[in-house]
Design a protein around this motif. Structure first.
Motif, PDB file in Angstrom:
ATOM      1  N   ALA A   1      11.938  36.604  28.444  1.00 12.38           N
ATOM      2  CA  ALA A   1      12.689  36.303  27.231  1.00 12.38           C
ATOM      3  C   ALA A   1      13.831  35.337  27.487  1.00 12.38           C
ATOM      4  CB  ALA A   1      13.227  37.601  26.620  1.00 12.38           C
ATOM      5  N   GLY A   2      14.308  35.238  28.716  1.00 14.62           N
ATOM      6  CA  GLY A   2      15.462  34.393  29.008  1.00 14.62           C
ATOM      7  C   GLY A   2      15.140  32.921  29.148  1.00 14.62           C
ATOM      8  N   LEU A   3      13.872  32.557  29.259  1.00 17.00           N
ATOM      9  CA  LEU A   3      13.494  31.161  29.419  1.00 17.00           C
ATOM     10  C   LEU A   3      13.492  30.474  28.064  1.00 17.00           C
ATOM     11  CD1 LEU A   3      12.504  28.992  31.387  1.00 17.00           C
ATOM     12  CD2 LEU A   3      10.192  29.734  30.901  1.00 17.00           C
ATOM     13  N   VAL A   4      14.310  29.424  27.926  1.00 18.04           N
ATOM     14  CA  VAL A   4      14.415  28.710  26.654  1.00 18.04           C
ATOM     15  C   VAL A   4      14.148  27.231  26.901  1.00 18.04           C
ATOM     16  CG1 VAL A   4      15.936  28.085  24.748  1.00 18.04           C
ATOM     17  CG2 VAL A   4      16.095  30.356  25.783  1.00 18.04           C
ATOM     18  N   ASN A   5      13.239  26.665  26.167  1.00 15.59           N
ATOM     19  CA  ASN A   5      12.932  25.240  26.265  1.00 15.59           C
ATOM     20  C   ASN A   5      13.804  24.504  25.254  1.00 15.59           C
ATOM     21  OD1 ASN A   5      11.840  22.752  26.625  1.00 15.59           O
ATOM     22  ND2 ASN A   5       9.761  23.303  26.071  1.00 15.59           N
ATOM     23  N   VAL A   6      14.742  23.698  25.732  1.00 21.84           N
ATOM     24  CA  VAL A   6      15.679  23.012  24.837  1.00 21.84           C
ATOM     25  C   VAL A   6      15.181  21.640  24.397  1.00 21.84           C
ATOM     26  CG1 VAL A   6      17.688  24.252  25.688  1.00 21.84           C
ATOM     27  CG2 VAL A   6      16.980  22.125  26.803  1.00 21.84           C
ATOM     28  N   THR A   7      14.055  21.198  24.928  1.00 21.33           N
ATOM     29  CA  THR A   7      13.483  19.913  24.525  1.00 21.33           C
ATOM     30  C   THR A   7      12.115  20.155  23.905  1.00 21.33           C
ATOM     31  OG1 THR A   7      12.328  19.500  26.620  1.00 21.33           O
ATOM     32  CG2 THR A   7      14.636  18.809  26.485  1.00 21.33           C
TER      33      THR A   7
ATOM     34  N   ALA B   1       4.937  15.585  30.642  1.00 22.70           N
ATOM     35  CA  ALA B   1       4.408  14.419  29.942  1.00 22.70           C
ATOM     36  C   ALA B   1       3.846  14.793  28.566  1.00 22.70           C
ATOM     37  CB  ALA B   1       3.329  13.747  30.780  1.00 22.70           C
ATOM     38  N   LEU B   2       3.612  16.078  28.337  1.00 25.00           N
ATOM     39  CA  LEU B   2       3.059  16.553  27.067  1.00 25.00           C
ATOM     40  C   LEU B   2       4.141  17.183  26.212  1.00 25.00           C
ATOM     41  CD1 LEU B   2      -0.152  18.252  28.452  1.00 25.00           C
ATOM     42  CD2 LEU B   2       0.063  15.946  27.494  1.00 25.00           C
ATOM     43  N   LYS B   3       3.889  17.248  24.922  1.00 21.38           N
ATOM     44  CA  LYS B   3       4.799  17.923  23.997  1.00 21.38           C
ATOM     45  C   LYS B   3       4.531  19.427  24.023  1.00 21.38           C
ATOM     46  CE  LYS B   3       6.959  14.360  22.547  1.00 21.38           C
ATOM     47  NZ  LYS B   3       8.299  14.157  23.027  1.00 21.38           N
ATOM     48  N   CYS B   4       5.555  20.218  23.842  1.00 24.18           N
ATOM     49  CA  CYS B   4       5.440  21.676  23.831  1.00 24.18           C
ATOM     50  C   CYS B   4       4.708  22.123  22.566  1.00 24.18           C
ATOM     51  CB  CYS B   4       6.829  22.306  23.886  1.00 24.18           C
ATOM     52  SG  CYS B   4       6.816  24.104  23.818  1.00 24.18           S
ATOM     53  N   ASP B   5       3.700  22.966  22.720  1.00 25.43           N
ATOM     54  CA  ASP B   5       3.023  23.515  21.546  1.00 25.43           C
ATOM     55  C   ASP B   5       3.293  25.011  21.407  1.00 25.43           C
ATOM     56  OD1 ASP B   5       1.475  24.586  23.523  1.00 25.43           O
ATOM     57  OD2 ASP B   5      -0.401  23.729  22.820  1.00 25.43           O
ATOM     58  N   HIS B   6       4.284  25.499  22.165  1.00 27.77           N
ATOM     59  CA  HIS B   6       4.765  26.881  22.082  1.00 27.77           C
ATOM     60  C   HIS B   6       3.659  27.903  22.334  1.00 27.77           C
ATOM     61  CE1 HIS B   6       8.500  25.207  20.671  1.00 27.77           C
ATOM     62  NE2 HIS B   6       7.820  24.497  19.798  1.00 27.77           N
ATOM     63  N   CYS B   7       2.812  27.632  23.334  1.00 30.77           N
ATOM     64  CA  CYS B   7       1.733  28.559  23.678  1.00 30.77           C
ATOM     65  C   CYS B   7       2.263  29.772  24.441  1.00 30.77           C
ATOM     66  CB  CYS B   7       0.665  27.860  24.504  1.00 30.77           C
ATOM     67  SG  CYS B   7       1.201  27.367  26.154  1.00 30.77           S
ATOM     68  N   GLY B   8       3.446  29.650  25.074  1.00 35.27           N
ATOM     69  CA  GLY B   8       4.042  30.768  25.785  1.00 35.27           C
ATOM     70  C   GLY B   8       3.619  30.891  27.237  1.00 35.27           C
TER      71      GLY B   8
END
Length: 74
Positions: free
Chosen positions: A46-52, A60-67
């Motif tokens: 739970a503590g890992l936060v993606n700020v970008t 190189a890829l965009k985050c798709d929030h797969c977890g």
């Protein structure tokens, strides 16, 4: 909640929104769920936060929030 119950809820909500009577659904047999076994591979940090918007695994890829980056490799 199983898939049949979820589908029934969605159908009822859509019918209510459209002003129609909800469709009759067949009775669903309820089965007791199997006991859960908690595995460390299913834990999420739970503590890992993606700020970008970049993926933490492949920047190189965009985050798709797969977890995946928040899990223990599962």
């Amino acid at each position: 909640m199983n898939e049949a119950e979820l589908r029934s809820l969605v159908r009822t909500a859509v019918a209510r929104h459209l002003g129609h009577a909800p469709p009759a659904m067949p009775a669903v047999a309820h089965v007791a769920p199997a006991p859960l076994t908690l595995l460390s591979s299913h834990a999420v940090y739970a503590g890992l936060v993606n700020v970008t918007d970049d993926c933490l695994i492949e920047p190189a890829l965009k985050c798709d929030h797969c977890g995946y980056c928040k899990s223990h490799g599962h």
